[in-house]
Design a protein around this motif. Structure first.
Motif, PDB file in Angstrom:
ATOM      1  N   UNK A   1       0.825  -1.223   0.000  1.00  0.00           N
ATOM      2  CA  UNK A   1       0.000   0.000   0.000  1.00  0.00           C
ATOM      3  C   UNK A   1       0.850   1.260   0.000  1.00  0.00           C
ATOM      4  N   UNK A   2       2.026   1.200   0.660  1.00  0.00           N
ATOM      5  CA  UNK A   2       2.918   2.382   0.677  1.00  0.00           C
ATOM      6  C   UNK A   2       4.217   1.989  -0.026  1.00  0.00           C
ATOM      7  N   UNK A   3       4.518   2.676  -1.119  1.00  0.00           N
ATOM      8  CA  UNK A   3       5.721   2.381  -1.909  1.00  0.00           C
ATOM      9  C   UNK A   3       6.794   3.383  -1.489  1.00  0.00           C
TER      10      UNK A   3
ATOM     11  N   UNK B   1      -0.470   7.875  -6.251  1.00  0.00           N
ATOM     12  CA  UNK B   1      -0.412   9.211  -5.648  1.00  0.00           C
ATOM     13  C   UNK B   1       1.012   9.509  -5.198  1.00  0.00           C
ATOM     14  N   UNK B   2       1.480  10.727  -5.469  1.00  0.00           N
ATOM     15  CA  UNK B   2       2.757  11.194  -4.901  1.00  0.00           C
ATOM     16  C   UNK B   2       2.482  12.467  -4.105  1.00  0.00           C
ATOM     17  N   UNK B   3       3.451  12.850  -3.280  1.00  0.00           N
ATOM     18  CA  UNK B   3       3.290  14.082  -2.494  1.00  0.00           C
ATOM     19  C   UNK B   3       2.278  13.935  -1.365  1.00  0.00           C
ATOM     20  N   UNK B   4       2.078  12.708  -0.881  1.00  0.00           N
ATOM     21  CA  UNK B   4       1.113  12.484   0.212  1.00  0.00           C
ATOM     22  C   UNK B   4       1.779  12.795   1.556  1.00  0.00           C
ATOM     23  N   UNK B   5       1.047  13.491   2.432  1.00  0.00           N
ATOM     24  CA  UNK B   5       1.567  13.814   3.765  1.00  0.00           C
ATOM     25  C   UNK B   5       0.620  13.255   4.835  1.00  0.00           C
ATOM     26  N   UNK B   6       1.043  13.370   6.080  1.00  0.00           N
ATOM     27  CA  UNK B   6       0.219  12.860   7.188  1.00  0.00           C
ATOM     28  C   UNK B   6      -1.022  13.712   7.443  1.00  0.00           C
TER      29      UNK B   6
ATOM     30  N   UNK C   1      -5.035   9.680   3.043  1.00  0.00           N
ATOM     31  CA  UNK C   1      -4.240   8.654   2.351  1.00  0.00           C
ATOM     32  C   UNK C   1      -2.887   8.435   3.026  1.00  0.00           C
ATOM     33  N   UNK C   2      -2.464   9.385   3.866  1.00  0.00           N
ATOM     34  CA  UNK C   2      -1.185   9.257   4.563  1.00  0.00           C
ATOM     35  C   UNK C   2      -1.286   8.495   5.867  1.00  0.00           C
ATOM     36  N   UNK C   3      -2.509   8.352   6.383  1.00  0.00           N
ATOM     37  CA  UNK C   3      -2.634   7.729   7.711  1.00  0.00           C
ATOM     38  C   UNK C   3      -3.612   6.557   7.759  1.00  0.00           C
ATOM     39  N   UNK C   4      -4.416   6.393   6.689  1.00  0.00           N
ATOM     40  CA  UNK C   4      -5.426   5.322   6.728  1.00  0.00           C
ATOM     41  C   UNK C   4      -5.040   4.181   5.775  1.00  0.00           C
ATOM     42  N   UNK C   5      -5.548   2.995   6.072  1.00  0.00           N
ATOM     43  CA  UNK C   5      -5.417   1.882   5.129  1.00  0.00           C
ATOM     44  C   UNK C   5      -6.317   2.189   3.919  1.00  0.00           C
TER      45      UNK C   5
ATOM     46  N   UNK D   1      -7.491  -0.105  -5.339  1.00  0.00           N
ATOM     47  CA  UNK D   1      -6.259  -0.135  -6.154  1.00  0.00           C
ATOM     48  C   UNK D   1      -5.513   1.198  -6.201  1.00  0.00           C
ATOM     49  N   UNK D   2      -5.166   1.730  -5.059  1.00  0.00           N
ATOM     50  CA  UNK D   2      -4.536   3.050  -4.979  1.00  0.00           C
ATOM     51  C   UNK D   2      -3.196   2.937  -4.253  1.00  0.00           C
ATOM     52  N   UNK D   3      -2.124   3.336  -4.953  1.00  0.00           N
ATOM     53  CA  UNK D   3      -0.775   3.259  -4.373  1.00  0.00           C
ATOM     54  C   UNK D   3      -0.322   4.657  -3.945  1.00  0.00           C
ATOM     55  N   UNK D   4       0.342   4.717  -2.809  1.00  0.00           N
ATOM     56  CA  UNK D   4       0.938   5.978  -2.355  1.00  0.00           C
ATOM     57  C   UNK D   4       2.458   5.807  -2.441  1.00  0.00           C
TER      58      UNK D   4
END
Ligand code: NAP
Length: 454
Positions: free
Chosen positions: A266-268, A346-351, A355-359, A363-366
């Motif tokens: 889920x987090x790359x 998605x790129x540029x994701x923060x807390x 999307x930065x803190x939840x499961x 089909x969405x990759x961060x």
């Protein structure tokens, strides 16, 4: 929610079923308890025979059963066939190895003879999710039944026919009536079943919320509990990664089961020197993933399980985009009667973003960029979860460092996280406790009884 099959391709309810009444639940628990007294005395050889027959039946019924899974929760027919075959393989594995895994351990002591034997506990309640409707149940039931326990299933309310199929399968394979019983009850009635004196232990695979509820009820009556909960597994791309090997698995790791797997990547987390190339290749590959009717052979990603699930994913992505993240692939739901969502990067994701803190169960990759492997491991460990993790590195020092320092129940190197009957499966932190599969999993629902003969 009452039990119903709603086809995620059409949104139509195809079948619905009444919940069991309190009297019906009581009858089924009584049957499970009385069957346990017979089953615990049944030899491993006899248990194995029934388990192998169940595997044979499953293999014989593979296409029809796989189509049922696709209709109930939308996974591709190809993935459903794989799931059914894996269940049969796992049944055969425990039929063959169960006896050896649970054979007595002889330990030398001042006694003439001493050691540990592994006795069954009794009826075990299994609260199960919809995402692998057969596999989640079989990975509990095959070892638990071989150990001499009986299984009591409370399946998710949207896969009633998978639940009923399993009860029928075990019965037709020759297991005594009551060895595996299905309860059609809502989550709100699970606590009463856990507290019932006839239930010896409980296992749940599902969300953190449901896990907390089950664990606290089990704690209140001091019953053994195994928790297989959610995760946000890291997929680390180290400096020495072979991107030709890694990118196809990054895609499969994220979109398998339409993105609805606890052990999906889920987090790359990519080291800076490989980030541009990885993001470009990964985004291009995600954009090419074929989304469509799960029965079509070319389809890689089918619909999400429900309109709610699709809207949840859409909300997580919209929140990230509104707060400054960028979609380098996908980024929105697909119109139509089915519950489809585009494979997204998605790129540029923060807390500050959901999307930065939840499961994300879709089909969405961060993708995150980090300075080096140490920073990757630090970021990987910074969530409340600790289920699986996948690391891509050809350098053995990098491999060893990741295996040692990642806080997770499972670390896979140059492979995506997967389950297999030979290896223990499970997590730490909010991903749960206890293990399924392998000797550790098989012994969870046993009494390791010390014996001492003077
Ligand atoms: P869920 O809503 O927690 O449902 C799982 C099961 O728990 C269902 O049978 C559900 O019944 C029941 N349930 C719900 N609330 C309950 C409560 N308060 N008390 C007792 N039982 C309750 O989870 P899901 O949406 O089906 O599955 C997705 C989650 O499962 C994700 O977080 C995923 O990561 C996790 N998961 C973990 C693993 C693992 O091995 N670690 C594997 C697969 C999935 P109803 O359907 O009747 O509500």
């Amino acid at each position: 929610m009452p039990y119903a099959t709603t086809n995620p391709v059409t949104g139509q309810v195809e079948a619905s079923f009444e919940d069991h009444t309190a009297a019906e639940v009581d009858e089924r628990l009584a049957l499970a308890a009385s069957t346990f007294e017979v089953w615990r005395r049944t030899s491993f050889e006899e248990r194995s025979r029934y388990m192998v027959t169940a595997a044979e039946l499953l293999e014989g019924e593979l296409p029809v059963t796989a189509e049922l899974l696709t209709r109930e929760m939308g996974k591709t027919f190809a993935a459903a066939k794989g799931e059914v075959a894996k269940c049969a393989m796992t049944m055969r594995y425990y039929a063959e190895h169960g006896h050896a895994i649970l054979s007595d351990e002889v330990i030398s002591s001042p006694a003439t003879r001493s050691g540990v034997r592994y006795d069954p506990l009794g009826p075990v309640l299994a609260v199960m999710p919809w995402n692998f409707p057969l596999w989640q149940v079989v990975r509990f039931a095959a070892p638990a039944l071989m150990a001499g326990n009986v299984g009591v299933l409370k399946h998710a309310s949207n896969v009633p026919q998978a639940a009923m199929y399993l009860e029928s399968l075990f019965r037709r394979a020759g297991f005594p009536e009551g060895c595996f019983v299905n309860l059609l009850i809502p989550g709100s009635r699970v606590a009463d079943v856990i507290k019932d004196d006839r239930i010896a232990a409980v296992t749940i695979t599902g969300s953190e919320v449901a896990g907390r509820s089950v664990a606290s009820t089990a704690g209140s009556v001091l019953k053994k509990c195994v928790l297989e909960l959610g995760g946000s597994d890291p997929f680390i791309v180290a400096a020495s990664a072979d991107l030709d090997a890694c990118v196809p698995f990054a895609v499969t790791g994220r979109v398998q089961n339409n993105g609805q797997s606890c052990i999906a990547a889920k987090r790359f987390i990519v080291v800076e020197e490989r980030a541009d190339e990885f993001i470009e290749r990964f985004s291009a590959a995600m954009s090419e993933v074929v989304v469509g009717d799960p029965m079509e052979p070319a389809t890689i990603v089918g619909p999400l399980v429900s309109a709610n699930q699709r809207d949840e994913v859409a909300g997580q992505v919209a929140d990230a985009l509104a707060k400054g993240a960028r979609a380098t692939a996908g980024g929105s739901a697909i119109d139509g009667p089915g519950f489809y969502y585009q494979p997204t990067v998605l790129t540029g994701v923060t807390d500050e973003m959901r999307a930065g803190t939840e499961e994300i169960f879709g089909p969405v990759a961060v993708v995150y960029r980090v300075a080096d492997l140490d920073a990757a491991i630090e970021l990987a460990n910074s969530t409340p979860w600790g289920l699986g993790s996948s690391v891509w590195a050809t350098d053995e020092t990098e491999q060893a460092r990741a295996i040692e320092l990642l806080d997770a129940g499972m670390v896979f190197v140059n492979a995506m996280v997967a389950s297999t009957p030979e290896l223990p499966f499970g997590g730490i932190k909010h991903s749960g406790y206890g293990r399924e599969l392998a000797s550790l999993g098989m012994r969870e629902f046993t009494n390791p009884k010390t014996f001492y003969v003077a």
